[in-house]
Scaffold this motif. Structure first.
Motif, PDB file in Angstrom:
ATOM      1  N   THR A 105       0.893  -1.191  -0.053  1.00 20.64           N
ATOM      2  CA  THR A 105      -0.082  -0.119   0.162  1.00 20.64           C
ATOM      3  C   THR A 105       1.060   1.336   0.086  1.00 20.64           C
ATOM      4  N   GLU A 106       1.881   1.254   0.423  1.00 20.80           N
ATOM      5  CA  GLU A 106       2.869   2.185   0.185  1.00 20.80           C
ATOM      6  C   GLU A 106       2.791   3.287  -1.189  1.00 20.80           C
ATOM      7  N   PRO A 107       3.160   2.466  -2.102  1.00 22.37           N
ATOM      8  CA  PRO A 107       3.041   3.084  -3.539  1.00 22.37           C
ATOM      9  C   PRO A 107       1.665   3.883  -3.599  1.00 22.37           C
ATOM     10  N   LEU A 108       0.541   3.204  -3.035  1.00 24.56           N
ATOM     11  CA  LEU A 108      -0.801   4.144  -3.318  1.00 24.56           C
ATOM     12  C   LEU A 108      -0.728   5.276  -2.548  1.00 24.56           C
ATOM     13  N   GLN A 109      -0.364   5.194  -1.384  1.00 22.79           N
ATOM     14  CA  GLN A 109      -0.039   6.597  -0.750  1.00 22.79           C
ATOM     15  C   GLN A 109       0.934   7.678  -1.123  1.00 22.79           C
ATOM     16  N   ALA A 110       2.182   7.098  -1.368  1.00 20.97           N
ATOM     17  CA  ALA A 110       2.782   8.016  -2.144  1.00 20.97           C
ATOM     18  C   ALA A 110       2.668   8.730  -3.507  1.00 20.97           C
ATOM     19  N   LEU A 111       1.590   8.089  -4.247  1.00 23.56           N
ATOM     20  CA  LEU A 111       1.370   8.529  -5.596  1.00 23.56           C
ATOM     21  C   LEU A 111       0.065   9.127  -5.377  1.00 23.56           C
ATOM     22  N   SER A 112      -0.556   9.053  -4.427  1.00 27.06           N
ATOM     23  CA  SER A 112      -1.964   9.314  -4.078  1.00 27.06           C
ATOM     24  C   SER A 112      -2.904   8.772  -4.943  1.00 27.06           C
ATOM     25  N   LEU A 113      -2.817   7.596  -5.111  1.00 21.62           N
ATOM     26  CA  LEU A 113      -3.687   6.719  -6.140  1.00 21.62           C
ATOM     27  C   LEU A 113      -4.997   6.399  -5.706  1.00 21.62           C
ATOM     28  N   PRO A 114      -6.015   6.483  -6.464  1.00 20.78           N
ATOM     29  CA  PRO A 114      -7.493   6.297  -6.146  1.00 20.78           C
ATOM     30  C   PRO A 114      -7.622   4.654  -5.922  1.00 20.78           C
ATOM     31  N   GLY A 115      -8.910   4.539  -5.290  1.00 21.95           N
ATOM     32  CA  GLY A 115      -8.969   2.878  -4.865  1.00 21.95           C
ATOM     33  C   GLY A 115      -9.237   2.735  -3.459  1.00 21.95           C
ATOM     34  N   ASP A 116      -9.804   1.615  -3.334  1.00 20.79           N
ATOM     35  CA  ASP A 116      -9.564   1.176  -1.886  1.00 20.79           C
ATOM     36  C   ASP A 116      -8.300   0.034  -1.604  1.00 20.79           C
ATOM     37  N   PRO A 117      -7.657   0.623  -0.569  1.00 18.53           N
ATOM     38  CA  PRO A 117      -6.299  -0.260  -0.464  1.00 18.53           C
ATOM     39  C   PRO A 117      -6.509  -1.791  -0.361  1.00 18.53           C
ATOM     40  N   ALA A 118      -7.529  -2.346   0.374  1.00 15.36           N
ATOM     41  CA  ALA A 118      -7.605  -3.556   0.742  1.00 15.36           C
ATOM     42  C   ALA A 118      -7.937  -4.454  -0.639  1.00 15.36           C
ATOM     43  N   ALA A 119      -8.972  -3.542  -1.332  1.00 12.48           N
ATOM     44  CA  ALA A 119      -9.219  -4.290  -2.766  1.00 12.48           C
ATOM     45  C   ALA A 119      -7.988  -4.191  -3.566  1.00 12.48           C
ATOM     46  N   GLU A 120      -7.210  -3.191  -3.520  1.00 11.26           N
ATOM     47  CA  GLU A 120      -6.072  -3.331  -4.238  1.00 11.26           C
ATOM     48  C   GLU A 120      -4.895  -4.326  -4.073  1.00 11.26           C
ATOM     49  N   VAL A 121      -4.859  -4.345  -2.659  1.00  9.66           N
ATOM     50  CA  VAL A 121      -3.791  -5.537  -2.176  1.00  9.66           C
ATOM     51  C   VAL A 121      -4.283  -6.840  -2.710  1.00  9.66           C
ATOM     52  N   SER A 122      -5.453  -7.069  -2.693  1.00 10.76           N
ATOM     53  CA  SER A 122      -6.235  -8.437  -3.035  1.00 10.76           C
ATOM     54  C   SER A 122      -6.122  -8.483  -4.609  1.00 10.76           C
ATOM     55  N   ARG A 123      -6.102  -7.691  -5.088  1.00 13.00           N
ATOM     56  CA  ARG A 123      -5.948  -7.701  -6.735  1.00 13.00           C
ATOM     57  C   ARG A 123      -4.515  -8.124  -7.066  1.00 13.00           C
ATOM     58  N   VAL A 124      -3.626  -7.552  -6.391  1.00 11.13           N
ATOM     59  CA  VAL A 124      -2.159  -7.677  -7.005  1.00 11.13           C
ATOM     60  C   VAL A 124      -1.879  -9.023  -6.308  1.00 11.13           C
ATOM     61  N   LEU A 125      -2.253  -9.321  -5.309  1.00 14.80           N
ATOM     62  CA  LEU A 125      -1.653 -10.947  -4.767  1.00 14.80           C
ATOM     63  C   LEU A 125      -2.308 -11.909  -5.566  1.00 14.80           C
ATOM     64  N   ALA A 126      -3.639 -11.753  -6.090  1.00 15.25           N
ATOM     65  CA  ALA A 126      -3.981 -12.637  -6.993  1.00 15.25           C
ATOM     66  C   ALA A 126      -3.246 -12.656  -8.220  1.00 15.25           C
ATOM     67  N   ALA A 127      -2.676 -11.598  -8.907  1.00 18.62           N
ATOM     68  CA  ALA A 127      -2.207 -11.507 -10.157  1.00 18.62           C
ATOM     69  C   ALA A 127      -1.012 -12.194  -9.733  1.00 18.62           C
ATOM     70  N   VAL A 128      -0.380 -12.136  -8.768  1.00 17.33           N
ATOM     71  CA  VAL A 128       1.074 -12.858  -8.844  1.00 17.33           C
ATOM     72  C   VAL A 128       0.983 -14.297  -8.141  1.00 17.33           C
ATOM     73  N   ASP A 129      -0.391 -14.717  -7.985  1.00 15.51           N
ATOM     74  CA  ASP A 129      -0.569 -16.091  -7.430  1.00 15.51           C
ATOM     75  C   ASP A 129      -0.130 -16.349  -6.020  1.00 15.51           C
ATOM     76  N   LEU A 130      -0.307 -15.433  -5.226  1.00 16.85           N
ATOM     77  CA  LEU A 130      -0.103 -15.493  -3.518  1.00 16.85           C
ATOM     78  C   LEU A 130      -1.580 -15.268  -2.999  1.00 16.85           C
ATOM     79  N   PRO A 131      -1.748 -16.267  -1.929  1.00 16.49           N
ATOM     80  CA  PRO A 131      -3.004 -16.346  -1.214  1.00 16.49           C
ATOM     81  C   PRO A 131      -3.263 -15.084  -0.549  1.00 16.49           C
ATOM     82  N   PRO A 132      -4.397 -14.653  -0.437  1.00 12.23           N
ATOM     83  CA  PRO A 132      -4.849 -13.408   0.486  1.00 12.23           C
ATOM     84  C   PRO A 132      -4.138 -13.435   1.931  1.00 12.23           C
ATOM     85  N   ASP A 133      -3.866 -14.321   2.495  1.00 14.55           N
ATOM     86  CA  ASP A 133      -3.540 -14.289   3.989  1.00 14.55           C
ATOM     87  C   ASP A 133      -2.090 -13.693   3.725  1.00 14.55           C
TER      88      ASP A 133
END
Length: 248
Positions: A105-133
Motif C-alpha cells: 500500500t505504500e505506493p498507493l499513498q506515495a502516488l496518491s492513487l485512487p481506489g480501496d487499498p484492501a481491494a488493490e492488495v487483493s487484486r495484486v496478490l491474486a495477479a502474482v498467485d499469492l494467497p490473500p493471507d
C-alpha cells in the motif's frame, strides 16, 4: 507514440568518464525490450535514466511522449504512475520490518492513487498467485521466489504501463526462475516490459526486441530472434558465445 524513450543520451558519473554515449531507444506499448551487455556496458544506467533516478548530461528522456524533468515533483509523480521497477534481489528489495500489506500500500499513498487499498492488495496478490493471507505476513515468512512475487505485486499496484526489470530472476534457483518467467510472460500481455538480463534465454522468452550495449554505446538492435540467430556485430557474436543460450 512511445511510452518511454531516450534520445541521443550522454551520461557520466564523473567528468571525462562517459558511461553512455549517444544512446537512443524507444519503447512502444507491447514492445517488450531486452537489454544485454557485459558488466559495465551501461545497462543499469539506462534503467536509472528510464526510472527518472538520474538526468542525462546530453540528450533527453521522454515519458509518455513528453520530456521528463526530474526536478519537477509533479512530473516525477506522473512518471512513477507510468513506470515501476522490479529489482534483482528479492531479499533486499523488501523492508523486513513491514507487513506485505504495508509494503504493497505504500505506493498507493506515495502516488496518491485512487481506489480501496484492501481491494488493490487483493487484486495484486491474486495477479502474482499469492494467497490473500499473505498480506498479514512479513518477508521473512516467504521463499525467494515468493518475495520476488511480492516485489512484482508492489510494482503492479500502481497499475503502471511499463515494468522495468533489472535481472529479476538471477538471484533465484532454476525452478523458481521458470515460475517467475512464466509470471512475467503472463503480465506482459497487459504491461510493457523492459528487461535487463545477462541470461539470453530469459530475454528470448520474454522480449521480441533486443538491444546490445558495449561500453555505453548501442552496437546492435532489432528483433531478438534475428540477432540471436545471426548477430552482425563482432561484439554481439562474442557476447552470445559467452552467455547462456536457449537449447536448440
Amino acid at each position: 507514440m512511445s511510452l518511454l524513450a531516450l534520445e541521443n543520451v550522454d551520461f557520466a558519473y564523473r567528468p571525462g568518464q562517459p558511461v553512455l554515449s549517444g544512446v537512443s531507444l524507444s519503447v512502444a506499448p507491447g514492445g517488450h525490450l531486452g537489454i544485454v551487455g557485459e558488466s559495465g556496458s551501461g545497462k543499469t544506467t539506462v534503467l536509472r535514466l528510464l526510472l527518472g533516478l538520474a538526468a542525462p548530461q546530453g540528450g533527453r528522456v521522454l515519458s509518455d511522449g513528453r520530456p521528463l524533468d526530474i526536478r519537477s515533483r509533479a512530473a516525477l509523480r506522473a512518471h512513477r504512475r507510468l513506470v515501476q521497477p522490479v529489482f534483482q534481489d528479492p531479499y533486499t528489495a523488501l523492508d523486513p520490518r513491514m507487513s506485505v500489506r504495508r509494503i504493497l500500500t505504500e505506493p498507493l499513498q506515495a502516488l496518491s492513487l485512487p481506489g480501496d487499498p484492501a481491494a488493490e492488495v487483493s487484486r495484486v496478490l491474486a495477479a502474482v498467485d499469492l494467497p490473500p493471507d499473505s498480506a498479514g505476513r512479513r518477508p521473512k515468512d516467504f521463499s525467494g521466489g515468493q518475495r520476488q512475487r511480492i516485489a512484482i505485486a508492489r510494482a503492479l499496484i500502481a497499475r503502471p504501463r511499463v515494468l522495468l526489470a533489472d535481472e529479476p530472476v538471477s538471484a533465484l534457483d532454476l525452478s523458481t526462475r521458470v515460475r517467475i518467467i512464466d509470471l512475467l510472460a503472463g503480465l506482459s500481455r497487459e504491461t510493457t516490459l523492459v528487461l535487463v538480463s545477462h541470461d539470453l534465454a530469459v530475454v528470448a522468452a520474454l522480449c521480441p526486441h533486443l538491444l546490445v550495449l558495449e561500453r555505453g554505446r548501442i552496437v546492435e538492435a532489432g528483433a531478438t530472434r534475428q540477432i540471436l540467430d545471426a548477430p552482425s556485430h563482432p561484439y554481439t557474436q562474442r557476447l552470445l558465445a559467452s552467455l547462456p543460450r536457449l537449447p536448440r
